[in-house]
Design an enzyme around this catalytic site. Structure first.
Site, short mmCIF file in Angstrom:
data_model
loop_
_atom_site.label_atom_id
_atom_site.label_comp_id
_atom_site.label_asym_id
_atom_site.label_seq_id
_atom_site.Cartn_x
_atom_site.Cartn_y
_atom_site.Cartn_z
CD GLU A 104 -9.48 17.15 5.03
OE1 GLU A 104 -10.69 16.87 5.02
OE2 GLU A 104 -8.62 16.49 4.41
CD GLU A 174 -6.75 10.69 9.31
OE1 GLU A 174 -7.00 9.94 8.37
OE2 GLU A 174 -7.36 11.75 9.50
N GLY A 180 -4.33 13.08 1.74
CA GLY A 180 -4.70 13.60 0.42
C GLY A 180 -3.52 13.99 -0.45
CB SER A 220 -1.76 8.85 0.89
OG SER A 220 -1.99 10.23 0.66
N GLY A 241 -9.50 8.18 3.11
CA GLY A 241 -10.19 9.28 2.45
C GLY A 241 -10.47 8.93 0.99
C1 PEP Z 1 -8.57 11.36 5.62
O1 PEP Z 1 -9.19 12.29 5.16
O2 PEP Z 1 -8.79 10.99 6.78
C2 PEP Z 1 -7.56 10.70 4.78
C3 PEP Z 1 -6.76 9.83 5.35
O3 PEP Z 1 -7.53 11.05 3.47
P1 PEP Z 1 -6.68 10.33 2.31
O4 PEP Z 1 -6.83 8.85 2.49
O5 PEP Z 1 -7.29 10.82 1.04
O6 PEP Z 1 -5.26 10.75 2.49
#
Ligand code: PEP
Length: 258
Positions: A104, A174, A180, A220, A241
């Protein structure tokens, strides 16, 4: 030294009161379930918004294995950068960790590999442990470019570090398409990329450094799928997250090592 880690990224969520409540619930969990007695003996890091950082850091200070971290830092030590927060300030707030290069930050704030290298440098200079994020977008995976993309992110962001400094860094893989979205990388996909990341670390820094690097999965990851992901040989835990915002879910994830 390679360590299992579960880290929560609160992103831009929770009022100060809600954040205090969540950190105190996690602290209670850790009091009742000492981390050194859990499978994997995980460390736990709460990456909070800056507003919460000093109070969460103070709150968890006495809890063995539970730490606070910031979600970003500026490239410079101090100066006329209105609205920004430096690594030195994060350290002075009692936090020992900082996220660098979350997707992000890369996509919404235009953080380039060069900027992230500088952030890593200043974080290390201020005795913060950088958790460096990397990962491909869906188009890159579909084009089978994901290994190249991650390699370039790591080369530019980290692989210029000395072995001593590199050993202080934690990596979070990631895949952007999983963040998300409710779509998780399969345990096989995560393992494949983590093993690849470890192999390029070995090429650059040698087998011992590669073996000792913690590589977390993020995207996720939740209370239902963490166990299967964490069971993979090269997955040393998760950056979480959404599921880190509920103490019950986050606690289940902390207990998901086998
Ligand atoms: C994150 O923001 O690093 C993340 C992994 O988000 P989420 O678990 O919501 O996918």
């Amino acid at each position: 030294m390679r360590k299992k880690i579960v880290a929560g990224n609160w992103k831009m969520n929770l009022t100060l009161e809600e954040g205090k409540q969540l950190s105190s619930e996690i602290k209670d969990f850790v009091r009742q379930n000492p981390l050194q007695n859990l499978k994997g003996q995980p460390g736990v890091i709460l990456f909070t918004p800056f507003i919460h950082l000093a109070s969460v850091a103070a709150d968890v200070a006495e809890s063995e294995g539970l730490e606070a971290g910031a979600q970003n830092c500026h490239t410079e030590e101090k100066g006329a950068y209105t609205g920004e927060t430096s690594a030195m300030m994060i350290q002075s707030a009692g936090a020992g960790n900082v996220l660098i290069g979350h997707s992000e930050r890369r996509s919404y704030f235009g953080e380039t590999d060069e900027v992230l290298a500088k952030k890593t440098e200043i974080a290390l200079k201020n005795n913060l442990r950088p958790m460096f994020c990397c990962g491909e977008v869906l188009e890159e995976r579909n084009a089978e470019n994901h290994f190249q993309v991650v390699k370039k992110q790591l080369e530019k962001g980290l692989f210029w570090l000395s072995p001593v400094d590199f050993a202080k860094v934690v990596i979070a893989y990631e895949p952007v398409w999983a963040i998300g979205t409710g779509v998780t990388a399969s345990p096989g996909q995560a393992q494949e990329m983590h093993a690849y990341i470890r192999s390029i670390i070995a090429e650059k820094y040698g087998d011992i450094v590669a073996h000792n690097t913690s590589i977390l999965y993020g995207g996720s990851c939740n209370a239902q799928n963490a166990e299967e992901l964490f069971a993979k040989e090269d997955v040393d835990g998760g950056l979480i997250g959404g599921a880190s915002l509920k103490a019950a879910d986050f606690s289940t994830i902390i207990k998901s090592f086998s």
